[in-house]
Design a protein around this motif. Structure first.
Motif, short mmCIF file in Angstrom:
data_model
loop_
_atom_site.label_atom_id
_atom_site.label_comp_id
_atom_site.label_asym_id
_atom_site.label_seq_id
_atom_site.Cartn_x
_atom_site.Cartn_y
_atom_site.Cartn_z
N ARG A 72 -4.62 49.44 107.72
CA ARG A 72 -4.19 50.73 108.26
C ARG A 72 -2.83 50.61 108.95
O ARG A 72 -1.97 51.48 108.81
CB ARG A 72 -5.26 51.26 109.23
CG ARG A 72 -4.93 52.56 109.94
CD ARG A 72 -4.44 53.68 109.06
NE ARG A 72 -5.29 53.95 107.91
CZ ARG A 72 -4.91 54.66 106.85
NH1 ARG A 72 -3.69 55.17 106.80
NH2 ARG A 72 -5.73 54.85 105.84
N ARG A 126 -9.52 45.92 107.72
CA ARG A 126 -9.24 47.36 107.71
C ARG A 126 -8.16 47.72 108.71
O ARG A 126 -7.31 48.58 108.46
CB ARG A 126 -10.53 48.13 108.02
CG ARG A 126 -11.51 48.14 106.86
CD ARG A 126 -12.86 48.70 107.28
NE ARG A 126 -13.70 48.98 106.10
CZ ARG A 126 -15.00 49.25 106.17
NH1 ARG A 126 -15.62 49.28 107.35
NH2 ARG A 126 -15.68 49.50 105.07
N LYS A 164 0.02 50.69 106.56
CA LYS A 164 0.30 52.03 106.02
C LYS A 164 0.92 52.95 107.07
O LYS A 164 1.79 53.76 106.75
CB LYS A 164 -1.00 52.65 105.50
CG LYS A 164 -1.58 51.93 104.29
CD LYS A 164 -2.96 52.48 103.94
CE LYS A 164 -3.56 51.73 102.75
NZ LYS A 164 -4.97 52.09 102.51
N GLU A 171 -11.73 56.92 109.39
CA GLU A 171 -11.77 56.66 107.95
C GLU A 171 -13.00 55.88 107.51
O GLU A 171 -13.61 56.20 106.48
CB GLU A 171 -10.52 55.89 107.52
CG GLU A 171 -10.49 55.62 106.02
CD GLU A 171 -9.22 54.93 105.56
OE1 GLU A 171 -9.07 54.74 104.32
OE2 GLU A 171 -8.37 54.59 106.39
N LEU A 191 -7.79 55.76 113.80
CA LEU A 191 -7.71 56.08 112.38
C LEU A 191 -8.73 55.27 111.57
O LEU A 191 -9.37 55.80 110.65
CB LEU A 191 -6.29 55.84 111.86
CG LEU A 191 -5.24 56.84 112.33
CD1 LEU A 191 -3.84 56.34 112.02
CD2 LEU A 191 -5.48 58.21 111.70
N VAL A 192 -8.90 54.00 111.91
CA VAL A 192 -9.88 53.16 111.22
C VAL A 192 -11.30 53.69 111.50
O VAL A 192 -12.14 53.74 110.60
CB VAL A 192 -9.74 51.69 111.64
CG1 VAL A 192 -10.94 50.86 111.18
CG2 VAL A 192 -8.46 51.10 111.06
N VAL A 224 -4.18 53.18 115.55
CA VAL A 224 -4.77 52.46 114.40
C VAL A 224 -6.28 52.34 114.58
O VAL A 224 -7.05 52.55 113.64
CB VAL A 224 -4.11 51.07 114.23
CG1 VAL A 224 -4.82 50.26 113.15
CG2 VAL A 224 -2.64 51.24 113.86
N LEU A 268 -6.34 61.10 105.26
CA LEU A 268 -7.40 60.12 105.03
C LEU A 268 -8.41 60.66 104.00
O LEU A 268 -8.67 61.87 103.96
CB LEU A 268 -8.14 59.80 106.34
CG LEU A 268 -7.30 59.19 107.46
CD1 LEU A 268 -8.16 59.00 108.71
CD2 LEU A 268 -6.68 57.88 107.04
#
Length: 195
Positions: free
Chosen positions: A45, A41, A48, A143, A139-140, A136, A180
């Motif tokens: 991420r 993951r 992206k 999400e 964000l992980v 990152v 997200l």
């Protein structure tokens, strides 16, 4: 061996190590060792959010939690101080394992030190590369892990943690949160934290 092949070899070594994680997580109907799934993951991420990242950032992101299960949370006091001690011990644990694997894969000392620097989260909020890795991570978390975390804790605690998470994120990462695929409850908690 090309540099690309060397990086892929390191990814493979990281994944083999994390495959030993006894903790299992189910995602899209398939079972994964928890830290193996986390590392996938993280790489996804980063690809992206910052697709042109240099190799040392890609490597640091992939091994962010390597061997995490080897130092259980309950080996430290179950309070805020104990939590911080545990997190600090983990950073050094990840850096040690990553350094050994990268050495085995033939990486130069400069690359290895850059990866360890990022895993130790040095100069957070002052170093752009450390900030990128932190973005990152955040964000992980939002999400993939926030929904489950929120279901186990009261809203006030979740909002407090989200406020602390948002402080650690760059403006660009905060803006990325709106892109997200989040459940309504998670979006509501984030809005409460922002307010």
């Amino acid at each position: 061996m090309t540099r690309t092949q060397q990086v892929e070899q390191a990814f493979s070594h990281f994944d083999v190590y994390n495959y030993r994680d006894p903790n299992i997580e189910v995602w899209n109907g398939k079972s994964f060792p928890k830290e193996l799934l986390y590392s996938i993951r993280m790489s996804d991420r980063l690809s992206k959010f910052a697709p042109d990242s240099p190799d040392h950032i890609r490597l640091a992101v992939r091994c962010q939690h390597i061997g995490r299960w080897e130092i259980p949370r309950n080996t430290y006091p179950m309070d805020r101080k104990g939590y911080l001690q545990w997190r600090n011990a983990l950073k050094f644990h990840h850096a040690k394992i990553a350094g050994e694997i990268l050495t085995t894969c033939g990486f130069d000392a400069e690359t290895i030190e850059k990866v360890k620097f990022l895993l130790l989260k040095k100069e957070l909020n002052r170093n752009a590369e450390t900030q990128l890795v932190e973005d990152v991570i955040c964000l992980v978390f939002v999400e993939h892990y926030l929904d489950d975390f929120a279901s186990k804790h009261d809203d006030d605690k979740v909002v407090d943690i989200l406020k602390k998470t948002l402080i650690k994120m760059s403006l660009r990462a905060k803006e990325e949160v709106s892109n997200l695929p989040l459940k309504p409850k998670v979006s509501q908690l984030i809005s409460m934290a922002v307010a």
